[in-house]
Design an enzyme around this catalytic site. Structure first.
Site, PDB file in Angstrom:
ATOM      1  N   SER A 147     -57.824 -61.929 -14.626  1.00 52.87           N
ATOM      2  CA  SER A 147     -56.742 -61.836 -13.556  1.00 52.87           C
ATOM      3  C   SER A 147     -56.909 -62.724 -12.290  1.00 52.87           C
ATOM      4  O   SER A 147     -57.263 -63.752 -12.405  1.00 52.87           O
ATOM      5  CB  SER A 147     -56.993 -60.076 -13.277  1.00 52.87           C
ATOM      6  N   HIS A 171     -53.109 -61.136 -16.041  1.00 54.14           N
ATOM      7  CA  HIS A 171     -52.326 -60.552 -15.254  1.00 54.14           C
ATOM      8  C   HIS A 171     -51.487 -61.698 -14.513  1.00 54.14           C
ATOM      9  O   HIS A 171     -52.129 -62.366 -13.523  1.00 54.14           O
ATOM     10  CB  HIS A 171     -52.919 -59.831 -14.336  1.00 54.14           C
ATOM     11  N   ASP A 199     -59.162 -53.351 -15.973  1.00 55.39           N
ATOM     12  CA  ASP A 199     -58.467 -53.716 -17.438  1.00 55.39           C
ATOM     13  C   ASP A 199     -59.484 -54.365 -18.149  1.00 55.39           C
ATOM     14  O   ASP A 199     -60.316 -55.406 -17.835  1.00 55.39           O
ATOM     15  CB  ASP A 199     -57.276 -54.473 -17.256  1.00 55.39           C
TER      16      ASP A 199
END
Length: 209
Positions: A24, A51, A143
């Site tokens: 991310s 992401h 995540d």
């Protein structure tokens, strides 16, 4: 005493390891360092779940292609995964793997909280079992922390970026807190460890010594 080497010859259902890589915020730098250290003939396939903002076009494929001779692909629905290739999940999608093929679905609510890394890791563990390798790189949030449990339970390898080397340590630290991480390394060291694990058959225990 733990044997320092593994044998993958007793599992005929899958021929090669697939590495799921979750990243991310701050992930680009980590990905560049990781793939710069990956040899072109590692025998693994690499699938990046990042992401991505739905509002901006990603140039990740171009940026990574400058760092590695391993072919880089932006995934299209149904794409077959092959060893010694890198696959990038497109923006505005979620992705799973089934039967060695990548399947995309459009995100129904772009602004809602989703966990694409967890979702992909679970599908990877279900699809190839102990041939799955899960890697968590720089990022905020948690995540990936649930998805690595599926990989661990399937007998696969779980690696996180050393939080001290990550631009954002949230994802690596949350993954590490699960207590099931096999290795915690810098991105360059992750590349070296995966090659030794796959090509030399070294165990996670030996690599962590």
């Amino acid at each position: 005493m733990v044997d320092s080497q593994r044998s993958d010859t007793d599992d005929p259902c899958h021929e090669f390891h697939i590495v799921g890589i979750g990243a991310s915020a701050g992930g680009l730098e980590a990905l560049e360092a990781l793939f710069s250290a990956i040899p072109p003939n590692s025998g693994m396939a690499y699938i990046v779940i990042q992401h991505l903002s739905p509002d901006f076009k990603s140039h990740m494929d171009d940026l990574l292609s400058r760092r590695t001779s391993v072919p880089v692909h932006l995934v299209t629905d149904g794409m077959k995964v092959e060893r010694d290739h890198i696959y990038l999940m497109p923006a505005k999608t979620e992705m799973v793997i089934s039967g060695g093929n990548l399947h995309l679905t459009a995100k129904s609510a772009p602004r809602s909280l989703t966990h694409p890394i967890d979702q992909f890791f679970r599908s990877l563990a279900n699809d190839i079992g102990r041939y799955a390798i899960g890697v968590i790189l720089s990022g905020t949030g948690s995540d990936g922390s649930r998805g690595i449990k599926s990989i661990h339970e399937a007998g696969g390898l779980v690696i996180v970026q050393d939080p001290t080397t990550a631009k954002f340590d949230g994802m690596p630290a949350n993954a590490q807190s699960t207590g099931i991480v096999d290795l915690c390394l810098s991105p360059t060291a992750i590349a070296d460890a995966m090659v030794k694990y796959v090509k030399d058959g070294l165990t996670a225990e030996t690599l962590s010594e």
